[in-house]
Design a protein around this motif. Structure first.
Motif, PDB file in Angstrom:
ATOM      1  N   CYS A 263       0.824  -1.219   0.000  1.00 46.21           N
ATOM      2  CA  CYS A 263       0.000   0.000   0.000  1.00 46.21           C
ATOM      3  C   CYS A 263       0.852   1.260   0.000  1.00 46.21           C
ATOM      4  O   CYS A 263       0.598   2.209  -0.751  1.00 46.21           O
ATOM      5  CB  CYS A 263      -0.916   0.016   1.230  1.00 46.21           C
ATOM      6  SG  CYS A 263      -2.351  -1.078   1.162  1.00 46.21           S
ATOM      7  N   ILE A 264       1.868   1.291   0.858  1.00 48.65           N
ATOM      8  CA  ILE A 264       2.641   2.519   1.098  1.00 48.65           C
ATOM      9  C   ILE A 264       3.835   2.651   0.155  1.00 48.65           C
ATOM     10  O   ILE A 264       4.192   3.764  -0.253  1.00 48.65           O
ATOM     11  CB  ILE A 264       3.131   2.555   2.566  1.00 48.65           C
ATOM     12  CG1 ILE A 264       1.946   2.562   3.523  1.00 48.65           C
ATOM     13  CG2 ILE A 264       4.032   3.754   2.834  1.00 48.65           C
ATOM     14  CD1 ILE A 264       1.045   3.784   3.407  1.00 48.65           C
ATOM     15  N   ALA A 265       4.459   1.531  -0.195  1.00 48.40           N
ATOM     16  CA  ALA A 265       5.668   1.561  -1.033  1.00 48.40           C
ATOM     17  C   ALA A 265       5.572   0.480  -2.099  1.00 48.40           C
ATOM     18  O   ALA A 265       6.348  -0.487  -2.105  1.00 48.40           O
ATOM     19  CB  ALA A 265       6.904   1.351  -0.161  1.00 48.40           C
ATOM     20  N   PRO A 266       4.627   0.612  -3.032  1.00 44.61           N
ATOM     21  CA  PRO A 266       4.441  -0.428  -4.045  1.00 44.61           C
ATOM     22  C   PRO A 266       5.648  -0.540  -4.969  1.00 44.61           C
ATOM     23  O   PRO A 266       6.299   0.459  -5.288  1.00 44.61           O
ATOM     24  CB  PRO A 266       3.203   0.044  -4.808  1.00 44.61           C
ATOM     25  CG  PRO A 266       3.149   1.532  -4.583  1.00 44.61           C
ATOM     26  CD  PRO A 266       3.687   1.744  -3.199  1.00 44.61           C
ATOM     27  N   LEU A 267       5.938  -1.769  -5.369  1.00 47.53           N
ATOM     28  CA  LEU A 267       7.012  -1.991  -6.331  1.00 47.53           C
ATOM     29  C   LEU A 267       6.636  -1.379  -7.677  1.00 47.53           C
ATOM     30  O   LEU A 267       5.453  -1.206  -7.980  1.00 47.53           O
ATOM     31  CB  LEU A 267       7.262  -3.490  -6.483  1.00 47.53           C
ATOM     32  CG  LEU A 267       7.906  -4.181  -5.272  1.00 47.53           C
ATOM     33  CD1 LEU A 267       7.868  -5.689  -5.440  1.00 47.53           C
ATOM     34  CD2 LEU A 267       9.335  -3.697  -5.057  1.00 47.53           C
ATOM     35  N   PRO A 268       7.624  -1.041  -8.500  1.00 50.57           N
ATOM     36  CA  PRO A 268       7.337  -0.438  -9.804  1.00 50.57           C
ATOM     37  C   PRO A 268       6.361  -1.277 -10.618  1.00 50.57           C
ATOM     38  O   PRO A 268       6.471  -2.502 -10.675  1.00 50.57           O
ATOM     39  CB  PRO A 268       8.723  -0.379 -10.473  1.00 50.57           C
ATOM     40  CG  PRO A 268       9.679  -0.306  -9.319  1.00 50.57           C
ATOM     41  CD  PRO A 268       9.077  -1.148  -8.239  1.00 50.57           C
ATOM     42  N   GLY A 269       5.374  -0.603 -11.205  1.00 46.74           N
ATOM     43  CA  GLY A 269       4.397  -1.281 -12.043  1.00 46.74           C
ATOM     44  C   GLY A 269       3.172  -1.766 -11.306  1.00 46.74           C
ATOM     45  O   GLY A 269       2.210  -2.224 -11.932  1.00 46.74           O
ATOM     46  N   PHE A 270       3.166  -1.661  -9.967  1.00 50.02           N
ATOM     47  CA  PHE A 270       2.003  -2.116  -9.199  1.00 50.02           C
ATOM     48  C   PHE A 270       1.229  -0.909  -8.672  1.00 50.02           C
ATOM     49  O   PHE A 270       1.803  -0.021  -8.040  1.00 50.02           O
ATOM     50  CB  PHE A 270       2.432  -3.000  -8.026  1.00 50.02           C
ATOM     51  CG  PHE A 270       1.268  -3.444  -7.169  1.00 50.02           C
ATOM     52  CD1 PHE A 270       0.351  -4.381  -7.638  1.00 50.02           C
ATOM     53  CD2 PHE A 270       1.084  -2.907  -5.898  1.00 50.02           C
ATOM     54  CE1 PHE A 270      -0.724  -4.775  -6.856  1.00 50.02           C
ATOM     55  CE2 PHE A 270       0.019  -3.304  -5.109  1.00 50.02           C
ATOM     56  CZ  PHE A 270      -0.895  -4.239  -5.591  1.00 50.02           C
ATOM     57  N   ASP A 271      -0.067  -0.870  -8.936  1.00 53.34           N
ATOM     58  CA  ASP A 271      -0.931   0.205  -8.449  1.00 53.34           C
ATOM     59  C   ASP A 271      -1.795  -0.330  -7.318  1.00 53.34           C
ATOM     60  O   ASP A 271      -2.679  -1.151  -7.543  1.00 53.34           O
ATOM     61  CB  ASP A 271      -1.819   0.715  -9.588  1.00 53.34           C
ATOM     62  CG  ASP A 271      -2.753   1.840  -9.141  1.00 53.34           C
ATOM     63  OD1 ASP A 271      -2.651   2.278  -7.980  1.00 53.34           O
ATOM     64  OD2 ASP A 271      -3.589   2.281  -9.970  1.00 53.34           O
ATOM     65  N   PRO A 272      -1.580   0.132  -6.075  1.00 51.56           N
ATOM     66  CA  PRO A 272      -2.354  -0.399  -4.952  1.00 51.56           C
ATOM     67  C   PRO A 272      -3.760   0.169  -4.849  1.00 51.56           C
ATOM     68  O   PRO A 272      -4.550  -0.298  -4.033  1.00 51.56           O
ATOM     69  CB  PRO A 272      -1.516  -0.003  -3.737  1.00 51.56           C
ATOM     70  CG  PRO A 272      -0.824   1.246  -4.164  1.00 51.56           C
ATOM     71  CD  PRO A 272      -0.536   1.066  -5.639  1.00 51.56           C
ATOM     72  N   GLY A 273      -4.069   1.187  -5.640  1.00 56.75           N
ATOM     73  CA  GLY A 273      -5.415   1.732  -5.640  1.00 56.75           C
ATOM     74  C   GLY A 273      -5.558   3.010  -4.835  1.00 56.75           C
ATOM     75  O   GLY A 273      -4.671   3.405  -4.083  1.00 56.75           O
ATOM     76  N   LEU A 274      -6.704   3.646  -4.980  1.00 54.74           N
ATOM     77  CA  LEU A 274      -6.921   4.969  -4.396  1.00 54.74           C
ATOM     78  C   LEU A 274      -7.023   4.935  -2.873  1.00 54.74           C
ATOM     79  O   LEU A 274      -6.673   5.902  -2.192  1.00 54.74           O
ATOM     80  CB  LEU A 274      -8.159   5.628  -5.002  1.00 54.74           C
ATOM     81  CG  LEU A 274      -9.521   4.924  -4.869  1.00 54.74           C
ATOM     82  CD1 LEU A 274     -10.252   5.372  -3.612  1.00 54.74           C
ATOM     83  CD2 LEU A 274     -10.401   5.261  -6.087  1.00 54.74           C
ATOM     84  N   HIS A 275      -7.512   3.843  -2.289  1.00 57.58           N
ATOM     85  CA  HIS A 275      -7.629   3.787  -0.829  1.00 57.58           C
ATOM     86  C   HIS A 275      -6.247   3.680  -0.182  1.00 57.58           C
ATOM     87  O   HIS A 275      -6.004   4.271   0.876  1.00 57.58           O
ATOM     88  CB  HIS A 275      -8.518   2.620  -0.409  1.00 57.58           C
ATOM     89  CG  HIS A 275      -9.890   2.686  -1.005  1.00 57.58           C
ATOM     90  ND1 HIS A 275     -10.766   3.719  -0.742  1.00 57.58           N
ATOM     91  CD2 HIS A 275     -10.531   1.860  -1.881  1.00 57.58           C
ATOM     92  CE1 HIS A 275     -11.886   3.527  -1.413  1.00 57.58           C
ATOM     93  NE2 HIS A 275     -11.769   2.410  -2.112  1.00 57.58           N
ATOM     94  N   ALA A 276      -5.347   2.951  -0.801  1.00 59.85           N
ATOM     95  CA  ALA A 276      -3.963   2.895  -0.319  1.00 59.85           C
ATOM     96  C   ALA A 276      -3.281   4.245  -0.499  1.00 59.85           C
ATOM     97  O   ALA A 276      -2.541   4.705   0.373  1.00 59.85           O
ATOM     98  CB  ALA A 276      -3.194   1.807  -1.052  1.00 59.85           C
ATOM     99  N   ALA A 277      -3.552   4.905  -1.624  1.00 58.57           N
ATOM    100  CA  ALA A 277      -2.947   6.213  -1.880  1.00 58.57           C
ATOM    101  C   ALA A 277      -3.385   7.243  -0.858  1.00 58.57           C
ATOM    102  O   ALA A 277      -2.662   8.205  -0.572  1.00 58.57           O
ATOM    103  CB  ALA A 277      -3.304   6.676  -3.291  1.00 58.57           C
TER     104      ALA A 277
END
Length: 510
Positions: free
Chosen positions: A410-424
């Motif tokens: 959620c906080i530090a996603p690996l490149p290319g992964f989108d955790p979504g707006l709630h994580a953002a």
């Protein structure tokens, strides 16, 4: 509400009425947020109703003027909306006698602590507010605010304000006082006392000597455990509460029906009759705290991160997802419960059943982004000891590892992964630093190694557990490549497997 609707004040007719105005203030509260107003203030209102006393509260907001201005405009009144699935009830504590912003008047914070009429200082400044370094396990002397406070002038850190206030109180005669932390910190009374003492010891020469002597003879630091789910206030809630109240309340606080407060009865200058509101005075505060921080908070974090990654915005929505509910029960029963000692008189099965009822309260709408915020500090309080106890037994805590993997995804996603707006939407003081690690990591294991083993985000002991770090890294990769559902299935299946074993150090290499 119509613009003609009158603002909530003591003279405004409303469907709920406050109790009598306290005769004087005996409590200074640092951290005038929603939790304090739906918890300690409610218990204090019950205490005053039952036994009276000059236990009004002066509330100090850290930086924001919004609550302070609204409280002044409303005669220091606001409503608490207790929200059950099928009903909403309103109450008005009415116990505050004043409010101000600490960042604007830091010298007033010191003066209020020095005032002999103030006999208790309570705190809800969050785990982040104590200027504590997990790496050194002492006061964070690299913190800019702490360094400035040690040099002199009006203090701005919470620990600096407490220390300078007690210094001024000692100089004015040393009337006894108690400092009561209401934050989710292990042994929060001893923790606060230690940090205040370290601040005073860092002062040059003998500057802190009188205050240090005063700590020993006239100041107590009781520990406490607080529990009530208090979501963020929304515009919709303001509208609904004002309609129910028949008066415009700009700062209502939503809260669940459940509430608990366990307190060490060690007060130097008296206290309100908080037991009238249901507070428990006990010598087992540490056990209540352990139970709450692990079973409630630890499991709550897992639900929040998995929920956010699944794309749902609230805890009730998340717990209705079959995989998340299964993971929550597994982490609670199999990984957190073995790490606690149940307080005397507590029915642990009933407590756990009530936890799931609380999380399922759809009317409350507690957001995954709110629960997931500040994980770098919160998880440091919740996961290391249960994880280490499991590892010491030769068991891999797969669901605690999934909690960490979910947090980092959620906080530090690996490149290319989108955790979504709630994580953002989650905020975290370590987000920028962790995101930097993620940006150059070759995979989950490398990210986990940097964060857990090198940064020691969750302490040095867990940072040495290579098998646990590898497991976190693998789950990060599963989340990135196959999705959070696959990671949940993997972690739950592994936790239920009798042949599950720890990963060797050789397998740890990224």
């Amino acid at each position: 509400m119509s613009i003609e609707t009158p603002v909530l004040r003591r003279t405004t007719p409303a469907s709920a009425t406050p109790g009598a105005t306290p005769s004087a203030a005996g409590i200074l509260h640092l951290g005038l947020g929603s939790f304090h107003r739906a918890h300690q203030a409610v218990y204090t209102a019950a205490a005053l109703q039952a036994a009276g006393g000059d236990w009004g509260i002066v509330g100090v907001a850290s930086r924001s003027r919004s609550i302070v201005d609204a409280m002044h405009a409303q005669d220091f009144l606001y409503s608490v909306a207790t929200i059950a699935p099928d009903s909403t009830s309103l109450s008005i504590p009415g116990v505050h006698t004043d409010a101000f912003v600490g960042a604007e008047q830091p010298e007033r914070v010191v003066a209020q602590i020095a005032d002999p009429g103030i006999r208790i200082v309570t705190l809800t400044v969050t785990e982040n507010g104590y200027s504590y370094s997990p790496a050194t396990q002492h006061l964070d002397l690299d913190d800019d605010a702490v360094r400035a406070d040690l040099r002199g002038g009006a203090p701005r850190s919470t620990i600096g304000q407490l220390a300078r206030g007690l210094q001024a109180r000692a100089a004015a005669g040393g009337a006894p006082i108690s400092i009561l932390s209401c934050d989710n910190l292990s042994a929060n009374g001893k923790h606060t006392a230690k940090l205040v003492r370290e601040f005073l010891q860092e002062l040059p020469g003998s500057e802190g000597a009188d205050a240090l002597a005063f700590l020993d003879r006239g100041v107590t630091f009781p520990s406490s455990m607080v529990d009530r789910i208090v979501p963020s206030t929304t515009p919709e809630l303001r509208t609904r509460v004002s309609a129910l109240l028949g008066a415009r309340d700009d700062i209502p606080v939503p809260a669940e029906p459940f509430t608990m407060w366990a307190i060490e009865d060690a007060f130097a200058a008296g206290r309100p009759a908080w037991e009238a509101g249901g507070a428990v005075f006990t010598s087992e505060v540490a056990l209540y705290e352990q139970m709450k921080v692990r079973l409630l908070n630890g499991t709550h974090s897992l639900i929040a991160y998995l929920g956010a990654l699944t794309g749902v915005g609230t805890i009730p929505e998340a717990i209705r997802v079959d995989g998340i509910a299964t993971a929550a029960r597994a982490v609670l029963n199999d990984e957190y419960e073995p790490s606690i000692e149940v307080p005397t008189g507590v029915d642990i099965r009933a407590y756990e059943s009530e936890l799931f009822e609380r999380w399922e309260n759809t009317a409350l709408g507690h957001r995954t982004s709110q629960v997931g915020t500040d994980g770098s500090v919160k998880l440091r309080q919740r996961i290391p000891e249960p994880a280490l106890l499991a590892l010491g037994r030769g068991d891999m805590p797969h669901l605690i590892a999934l909690t960490v993997a979910g947090y980092l995804s959620c906080i530090a996603p690996l490149p290319g992964f989108d955790p979504g707006l709630h994580a953002a939407a989650m905020t975290d003081a370590s987000r920028e630093r962790l995101a930097g690690f993620a940006a150059t990591a070759r995979g989950g294991r490398e990210l986990a190694t940097r964060v857990i083993a090198e940064l020691h985000l969750f302490g040095a002991e867990l940072g040495a557990e290579v098998a646990f770090i590898a497991r976190v890294g693998d789950l990060i990769d599963i989340i990135r490549r196959q999705g959070v559902d696959a990671a949940i299935t993997d972690a739950v299946s592994a936790s239920q497997s009798p042949t599950s074993s720890l990963i060797s150090a050789e397998e740890m290499q990224p």
